[in-house]
Design an enzyme around this catalytic site. Structure first.
Site, PDB file in Angstrom:
ATOM      1  N   GLU A  95      39.066  81.259  57.378  1.00  0.00           N
ATOM      2  CA  GLU A  95      38.498  81.177  56.027  1.00  0.00           C
ATOM      3  C   GLU A  95      36.989  80.937  56.057  1.00  0.00           C
ATOM      4  O   GLU A  95      36.535  79.801  55.882  1.00  0.00           O
ATOM      5  CB  GLU A  95      39.183  80.074  55.206  1.00  0.00           C
ATOM      6  CG  GLU A  95      38.703  80.055  53.750  1.00  0.00           C
ATOM      7  CD  GLU A  95      39.275  78.901  52.931  1.00  0.00           C
ATOM      8  OE1 GLU A  95      39.026  78.876  51.716  1.00  0.00           O
ATOM      9  OE2 GLU A  95      39.959  78.038  53.502  1.00  0.00           O
ATOM     10  N   LYS A 143      41.174  84.539  54.839  1.00  0.00           N
ATOM     11  CA  LYS A 143      41.081  84.034  53.473  1.00  0.00           C
ATOM     12  C   LYS A 143      39.623  84.128  53.056  1.00  0.00           C
ATOM     13  O   LYS A 143      38.760  83.448  53.625  1.00  0.00           O
ATOM     14  CB  LYS A 143      41.589  82.590  53.386  1.00  0.00           C
ATOM     15  CG  LYS A 143      41.551  82.024  51.962  1.00  0.00           C
ATOM     16  CD  LYS A 143      42.318  80.713  51.849  1.00  0.00           C
ATOM     17  CE  LYS A 143      42.211  80.152  50.428  1.00  0.00           C
ATOM     18  NZ  LYS A 143      43.048  78.947  50.225  1.00  0.00           N
TER      19      LYS A 143
END
Length: 297
Positions: A177, A214
């Site tokens: 992420e 993400k």
């Protein structure tokens, strides 16, 4: 737990991932939004008891099933706790049909070269071994990009993939992420740099292994489609990043193959003071709308 079934559920992505992983620093805000002020508890132990009660209430809600919620990201303490006498990860998969993930990062370093790298994660191998024993499918690790700085973005992706390789070595699937702050003026440029850097790093993922990503909802729809289509990527998921649920859903629906991994946008409007009927109705509305946006592409 059936790893093959969980992998297939994530690959198909017919739903979204609920981010229920607020940690120590973000827990007071999450509780405030849920209608519990800081004067309602004393110390971290009571605070974490209350946030676990909130998460358990969400997970046990009738709408929170694998039909629309394909995965859920847990905080370490949530993994270590139980719901109705069953370990949380086991409860998620066996009772709700939801694939469990674990947040493993320990916060961010000070900003340098327009990015905030992750702080060191002490005893990570021990944590990953515990996660495997607890029935966790994968991990999530967040760092932040606040400027279109080539050197900074390279450093952040280097760190994400280095950590991802360690996670893969334990048989877990990492959700990398590198979040791009949605309010920066050069967001589109940062996203283009990030895309190029991730694509160059995907070649280092071992054969037969996959990572997940993400990412912030992109300025240009389908900016990350090359990642969605990449054979080394199991799934690309989107964070809401400060957008309201309606805004986030509208943007997500324009991105083919991306699904949501929302936290605050999922719990928006939920309150400790609501009756179970009102709570469940509001959560069902949120889940239905996020699911629709996730499968729209």
């Amino acid at each position: 737990m059936s790893n093959a079934k969980q992998t297939e559920q994530m690959r198909e992505g017919n739903g979204f991932i609920a981010a229920l992983d607020q940690s120590g620093g973000s827990t007071p805000k999450a509780l405030r939004l849920y209608g519990i002020e800081e004067d309602a508890y004393n110390g971290e132990e009571e605070m974490f008891d209350l946030i676990h009660q909130m998460r358990a209430r969400i997970i046990k809600s009738p709408a929170f099933t694998g039909e629309k919620v394909v995965g859920a990201i847990l905080f370490e303490q949530t993994m270590d706790r139980e719901i109705d006498g069953t370990p949380t990860a086991t409860y998620l998969w066996e009772k709700r049909g939801v694939v469990p993930f674990l947040k493993i990062d320990k916060g961010l370093e000070a900003e340098e070269n327009g990015v905030q790298l992750m702080k060191p994660i002490p005893n990570l191998d021990d944590l990953l071994s515990r996660a495997v024993k607890a029935g966790i499918f994968g991990t999530k690790e967040r760092s932040v990009i606040s400027a279109a700085n080539v050197g900074g973005i390279k450093a952040i992706v280097d760190q994400q993939f280095e950590l991802g390789m360690q996670v893969l070595s334990h048989g877990l699937v990492p959700i990398l992420e590198p979040e791009v702050t949605i309010s920066i003026a050069d967001k589109a440029e940062a996203e283009q740099m990030l895309l190029a850097e991730i694509l160059s790093h995907l070649d280092t993922v071992p054969e037969g292994k996959q990572v997940m990503l993400k990412l912030s909802l992109p300025t240009e729809p389908n900016r990350y489609k090359p990642l969605v289509d990449h054979p080394k990527v199991l799934k690309v998921v989107a964070l809401s990043g400060g957008y309201s649920r309606d805004e986030a859903n509208e943007k997500l629906a324009k991105n083919t193959g991306m699904i949501a991994s929302f936290s605050r946008a999922l719990t928006e409007g939920l309150s400790a003071q609501q009756s179970d009927a009102a709570f469940n109705a509001m959560l069902e509305e949120a889940i239905t709308s996020i699911h629709a946006a996730s499968v729209a592409g």
